[in-house]
Design an enzyme around this catalytic site. Sequence first.
Site, PDB file in Angstrom:
ATOM      1  N   TYR A   1       0.820  -1.216   0.000  1.00  0.00           N
ATOM      2  CA  TYR A   1       0.000   0.000   0.000  1.00  0.00           C
ATOM      3  C   TYR A   1       0.855   1.268   0.000  1.00  0.00           C
ATOM      4  CZ  TYR A   1      -4.483  -2.277   0.007  1.00  0.00           C
ATOM      5  OH  TYR A   1      -5.583  -3.002  -0.393  1.00  0.00           O
TER       6      TYR A   1
ATOM      7  N   ARG B   1       1.574   1.789  -3.636  1.00  0.00           N
ATOM      8  CA  ARG B   1       0.401   2.298  -4.376  1.00  0.00           C
ATOM      9  C   ARG B   1       0.065   3.732  -3.965  1.00  0.00           C
ATOM     10  NH1 ARG B   1      -4.358  -1.148  -3.730  1.00  0.00           N
ATOM     11  NH2 ARG B   1      -5.248   0.220  -5.284  1.00  0.00           N
TER      12      ARG B   1
ATOM     13  N   ASN C   1     -12.671   3.422  -6.385  1.00  0.00           N
ATOM     14  CA  ASN C   1     -11.226   3.668  -6.390  1.00  0.00           C
ATOM     15  C   ASN C   1     -10.784   4.361  -5.105  1.00  0.00           C
ATOM     16  OD1 ASN C   1     -11.374   2.621  -8.915  1.00  0.00           O
ATOM     17  ND2 ASN C   1     -11.192   4.573  -9.994  1.00  0.00           N
TER      18      ASN C   1
ATOM     19  N   HIS D   1     -14.916   2.241  -1.315  1.00  0.00           N
ATOM     20  CA  HIS D   1     -13.878   1.361  -0.772  1.00  0.00           C
ATOM     21  C   HIS D   1     -12.798   2.149  -0.031  1.00  0.00           C
ATOM     22  CE1 HIS D   1     -15.190  -1.902  -3.900  1.00  0.00           C
ATOM     23  NE2 HIS D   1     -16.012  -1.794  -2.888  1.00  0.00           N
TER      24      HIS D   1
ATOM     25  N   CYS E   1      -5.500   3.745  12.964  1.00  0.00           N
ATOM     26  CA  CYS E   1      -5.049   2.631  13.801  1.00  0.00           C
ATOM     27  C   CYS E   1      -6.015   1.455  13.625  1.00  0.00           C
ATOM     28  CB  CYS E   1      -5.027   3.084  15.257  1.00  0.00           C
ATOM     29  SG  CYS E   1      -4.705   1.741  16.414  1.00  0.00           S
TER      30      CYS E   1
ATOM     31  N   CYS F   1      -7.610   1.208  17.753  1.00  0.00           N
ATOM     32  CA  CYS F   1      -8.468   2.253  18.334  1.00  0.00           C
ATOM     33  C   CYS F   1      -9.118   3.126  17.258  1.00  0.00           C
ATOM     34  CB  CYS F   1      -7.694   3.113  19.330  1.00  0.00           C
ATOM     35  SG  CYS F   1      -6.508   4.242  18.582  1.00  0.00           S
TER      36      CYS F   1
ATOM     37  N   GLY G   1     -15.325   1.523 -16.223  1.00  0.00           N
ATOM     38  CA  GLY G   1     -14.049   0.985 -15.770  1.00  0.00           C
ATOM     39  C   GLY G   1     -14.130   0.046 -14.594  1.00  0.00           C
TER      40      GLY G   1
ATOM     41  N   SER H   1     -15.094  -4.102 -13.394  1.00  0.00           N
ATOM     42  CA  SER H   1     -15.410  -5.469 -13.822  1.00  0.00           C
ATOM     43  C   SER H   1     -16.781  -5.901 -13.322  1.00  0.00           C
ATOM     44  CB  SER H   1     -14.332  -6.440 -13.329  1.00  0.00           C
ATOM     45  OG  SER H   1     -14.177  -6.312 -11.929  1.00  0.00           O
TER      46      SER H   1
ATOM     47  N   GLU I   1     -13.930  -4.103 -22.304  1.00  0.00           N
ATOM     48  CA  GLU I   1     -14.220  -5.543 -22.205  1.00  0.00           C
ATOM     49  C   GLU I   1     -15.656  -5.756 -21.745  1.00  0.00           C
ATOM     50  OE1 GLU I   1     -11.889  -7.704 -23.019  1.00  0.00           O
ATOM     51  OE2 GLU I   1     -10.261  -6.232 -23.166  1.00  0.00           O
TER      52      GLU I   1
HETATM   53  C1  BJW Z   1     -11.202   0.028 -18.557  1.00  0.00           C
HETATM   54  C2  BJW Z   1     -10.058   0.627 -19.095  1.00  0.00           C
HETATM   55  C3  BJW Z   1     -10.203   1.906 -19.677  1.00  0.00           C
HETATM   56  C4  BJW Z   1      -9.476  -1.276 -18.288  1.00  0.00           C
HETATM   57  N1  BJW Z   1     -11.417   2.474 -19.684  1.00  0.00           N
HETATM   58  N2  BJW Z   1     -12.403   0.611 -18.583  1.00  0.00           N
HETATM   59  C5  BJW Z   1     -18.203 -14.895  -2.259  1.00  0.00           C
HETATM   60  C6  BJW Z   1     -17.017 -15.188  -1.605  1.00  0.00           C
HETATM   61  C7  BJW Z   1     -16.351 -14.218  -0.842  1.00  0.00           C
HETATM   62  C8  BJW Z   1     -16.855 -12.956  -0.715  1.00  0.00           C
HETATM   63  C9  BJW Z   1     -18.024 -12.668  -1.366  1.00  0.00           C
HETATM   64  C10 BJW Z   1     -18.691 -13.620  -2.121  1.00  0.00           C
HETATM   65  N3  BJW Z   1     -19.787 -13.028  -2.631  1.00  0.00           N
HETATM   66  C11 BJW Z   1     -19.813 -11.753  -2.247  1.00  0.00           C
HETATM   67  C12 BJW Z   1     -18.751 -11.516  -1.468  1.00  0.00           C
HETATM   68  C13 BJW Z   1     -18.436 -10.236  -0.841  1.00  0.00           C
HETATM   69  C14 BJW Z   1     -17.258  -9.509  -1.467  1.00  0.00           C
HETATM   70  C15 BJW Z   1     -17.310  -9.689  -2.990  1.00  0.00           C
HETATM   71  O1  BJW Z   1     -18.028  -9.006  -3.690  1.00  0.00           O
HETATM   72  N4  BJW Z   1     -16.504 -10.598  -3.529  1.00  0.00           N
HETATM   73  C16 BJW Z   1     -16.555 -10.939  -4.960  1.00  0.00           C
HETATM   74  C17 BJW Z   1     -15.175 -10.722  -5.574  1.00  0.00           C
HETATM   75  C18 BJW Z   1     -17.052 -12.353  -5.099  1.00  0.00           C
HETATM   76  N5  BJW Z   1     -17.420  -8.109  -1.082  1.00  0.00           N
HETATM   77  C19 BJW Z   1     -16.945  -7.662   0.065  1.00  0.00           C
HETATM   78  O2  BJW Z   1     -16.318  -8.364   0.832  1.00  0.00           O
HETATM   79  C20 BJW Z   1     -17.287  -6.224   0.407  1.00  0.00           C
HETATM   80  N6  BJW Z   1     -17.782  -6.126   1.734  1.00  0.00           N
HETATM   81  C21 BJW Z   1     -18.910  -6.755   2.115  1.00  0.00           C
HETATM   82  O3  BJW Z   1     -19.607  -7.389   1.346  1.00  0.00           O
HETATM   83  O4  BJW Z   1     -19.190  -6.572   3.445  1.00  0.00           O
HETATM   84  C22 BJW Z   1     -20.288  -7.270   4.018  1.00  0.00           C
HETATM   85  C23 BJW Z   1     -20.296  -6.871   5.475  1.00  0.00           C
HETATM   86  C24 BJW Z   1     -21.399  -6.210   5.989  1.00  0.00           C
HETATM   87  C25 BJW Z   1     -21.414  -5.847   7.339  1.00  0.00           C
HETATM   88  C26 BJW Z   1     -20.302  -6.118   8.146  1.00  0.00           C
HETATM   89  C27 BJW Z   1     -19.198  -6.743   7.627  1.00  0.00           C
HETATM   90  C28 BJW Z   1     -19.186  -7.116   6.270  1.00  0.00           C
HETATM   91  C29 BJW Z   1     -16.022  -5.368   0.403  1.00  0.00           C
HETATM   92  C30 BJW Z   1     -15.391  -5.295  -0.927  1.00  0.00           C
HETATM   93  C31 BJW Z   1     -14.074  -4.535  -0.810  1.00  0.00           C
HETATM   94  C32 BJW Z   1     -13.285  -4.533  -2.102  1.00  0.00           C
HETATM   95  N7  BJW Z   1     -11.975  -4.018  -1.852  1.00  0.00           N
HETATM   96  C33 BJW Z   1     -11.071  -3.823  -2.981  1.00  0.00           C
HETATM   97  C34 BJW Z   1      -9.705  -3.337  -2.420  1.00  0.00           C
HETATM   98  C35 BJW Z   1      -9.813  -1.869  -1.989  1.00  0.00           C
HETATM   99  C36 BJW Z   1      -8.501  -1.326  -1.541  1.00  0.00           C
HETATM  100  C37 BJW Z   1      -7.494  -1.237  -2.663  1.00  0.00           C
HETATM  101  O5  BJW Z   1      -7.688  -0.486  -3.632  1.00  0.00           O
HETATM  102  O6  BJW Z   1      -6.472  -1.918  -2.552  1.00  0.00           O
HETATM  103  O7  BJW Z   1     -11.626  -2.879  -3.880  1.00  0.00           O
HETATM  104  S1  BJW Z   1     -10.916  -5.276  -3.973  1.00  0.00           S
HETATM  105  C38 BJW Z   1     -10.796  -4.421  -5.519  1.00  0.00           C
HETATM  106  O8  BJW Z   1     -11.943  -4.746  -6.338  1.00  0.00           O
HETATM  107  C39 BJW Z   1     -10.937  -2.940  -5.159  1.00  0.00           C
HETATM  108  C40 BJW Z   1     -11.800  -2.431  -6.259  1.00  0.00           C
HETATM  109  O9  BJW Z   1     -12.436  -1.225  -5.860  1.00  0.00           O
HETATM  110  C41 BJW Z   1     -12.758  -3.573  -6.464  1.00  0.00           C
HETATM  111  C42 BJW Z   1     -13.431  -3.560  -7.817  1.00  0.00           C
HETATM  112  O10 BJW Z   1     -12.495  -3.667  -8.838  1.00  0.00           O
HETATM  113  P1  BJW Z   1     -12.666  -2.818 -10.171  1.00  0.00           P
HETATM  114  O11 BJW Z   1     -12.558  -1.377  -9.856  1.00  0.00           O
HETATM  115  O12 BJW Z   1     -13.896  -3.268 -10.870  1.00  0.00           O
HETATM  116  O13 BJW Z   1     -11.344  -3.215 -10.976  1.00  0.00           O
HETATM  117  P2  BJW Z   1     -11.045  -4.486 -11.906  1.00  0.00           P
HETATM  118  O14 BJW Z   1      -9.588  -4.588 -12.059  1.00  0.00           O
HETATM  119  O15 BJW Z   1     -11.763  -5.674 -11.433  1.00  0.00           O
HETATM  120  O16 BJW Z   1     -11.730  -4.103 -13.298  1.00  0.00           O
HETATM  121  C43 BJW Z   1     -11.242  -3.023 -14.088  1.00  0.00           C
HETATM  122  C44 BJW Z   1     -12.117  -2.887 -15.295  1.00  0.00           C
HETATM  123  O17 BJW Z   1     -11.690  -1.757 -16.032  1.00  0.00           O
HETATM  124  C45 BJW Z   1     -12.057  -4.087 -16.243  1.00  0.00           C
HETATM  125  O18 BJW Z   1     -13.381  -4.508 -16.553  1.00  0.00           O
HETATM  126  C46 BJW Z   1     -11.371  -3.537 -17.500  1.00  0.00           C
HETATM  127  O19 BJW Z   1     -11.863  -4.093 -18.699  1.00  0.00           O
HETATM  128  C47 BJW Z   1     -11.719  -2.084 -17.410  1.00  0.00           C
HETATM  129  N8  BJW Z   1     -10.815  -1.157 -18.066  1.00  0.00           N
HETATM  130  N9  BJW Z   1      -9.011  -0.185 -18.916  1.00  0.00           N
HETATM  131  C48 BJW Z   1     -12.487   1.818 -19.138  1.00  0.00           C
HETATM  132  N10 BJW Z   1      -9.157   2.552 -20.213  1.00  0.00           N
HETATM  133 ZN    ZN Z   2      -4.582   3.091  18.311  1.00  0.00          ZN
END
Ligand code: BJW
Ligand code: ZN
Length: 237
Positions: A53, A56, A87, A104, A112, A115, A177, A179, A205
């Site tokens: 991180y 990044r 993002n 996110h 922390c 706390c 942008g 998935s 895509e």
């Molecule tokens: C272009 C381009 C160009 C390229 N122009 N386009 C089954 C198993 C386990 C878990 C789950 C499950 N089913 C559901 C879940 C829950 C889980 C989930 O959804 N998992 C799935 C993967 C299955 N979700 C969670 O856990 C969420 N929390 C939750 O549900 O909490 C419940 C709860 C309630 C109450 C108490 C406690 C809990 C949290 C999700 C958090 C996601 N975190 C991340 C990391 C963030 C920090 C970081 O940045 O490092 O978020 S993961 C990562 O994925 C990040 C992104 O925001 C997120 C989405 O990704 P994104 O943005 O779509 O990127 P890509 O790479 O996937 O796609 C890019 C796209 O751009 C592609 O399509 C390209 O084609 C396109 N592209 N160039 C336009 N020029």
């Molecule tokens: Zn603390």
Amino acid sequence: MQVAVLSGAGISAESGVPTFRDAETGLWAKVDPYEISSSDGWRAHPERVWAWYLWRHYMMGAVQPNNGHRAVAAWQDYADVHVVTQNVDNLHERAGSKKVYHLHGSLFEFRCDRCQVGYEGELPEMPEPVETVDPPRCVCGGMIRPSVVWFGEALPEDAWQRSVEAVTGADLVVVVGTSSIVYPAAGLPEFALANGIPVIEVNPERTPLSDSATVSLREPAAAALPTLLQRLPALLD
Ligand code: BJW
Ligand code: ZN
């Protein structure tokens, strides 16, 4: 007119920020997503997660908004624009968007892990990735973590509420942008479609949203967004 924009990593790709799931250049081509972006991974190897991180954080501070971010900001001259972003960069804000909801969290905020107090200390510059860096300690003994949302963690309540209102109250939803596989964010366009609100997807895509979207444009964000509002009448005809 109210416009909601749901953005993902792809909108920042043309600024030089790698997406997550691209097979060649994606961030997760080289690391295990659940090790690096889950609270279990943090507990097991905080020094690996922190190093990743820090790199990044540095990269996101070094890049600039692109024409996709700028176009969304320019729409504010014509519409009430709400940006719902997955993002953790700040490129929408730096392009001039005023209403931005970070589903996110943010990689420009740290806290922390015990706390929850915010951390204002200096961070080392990390222009190249390294394997491990020990995270700073809080006075309470906890470790400083990025204020981002990992798998299994709840989304920030305020950002989620505002996002649901922005999407369900919109006249148009633009999904760009992402998935469309990470929930609950991926469910937001489904709310719009269920309410009869048109959804335009911009993505080079296909995604799970492509078939149900009102219009799915196979174009990169920086090419499609600057002319999207002018093309609306023809697209929604
Ligand atoms: C272009 C381009 C160009 C390229 N122009 N386009 C089954 C198993 C386990 C878990 C789950 C499950 N089913 C559901 C879940 C829950 C889980 C989930 O959804 N998992 C799935 C993967 C299955 N979700 C969670 O856990 C969420 N929390 C939750 O549900 O909490 C419940 C709860 C309630 C109450 C108490 C406690 C809990 C949290 C999700 C958090 C996601 N975190 C991340 C990391 C963030 C920090 C970081 O940045 O490092 O978020 S993961 C990562 O994925 C990040 C992104 O925001 C997120 C989405 O990704 P994104 O943005 O779509 O990127 P890509 O790479 O996937 O796609 C890019 C796209 O751009 C592609 O399509 C390209 O084609 C396109 N592209 N160039 C336009 N020029
Ligand atoms: Zn603390």
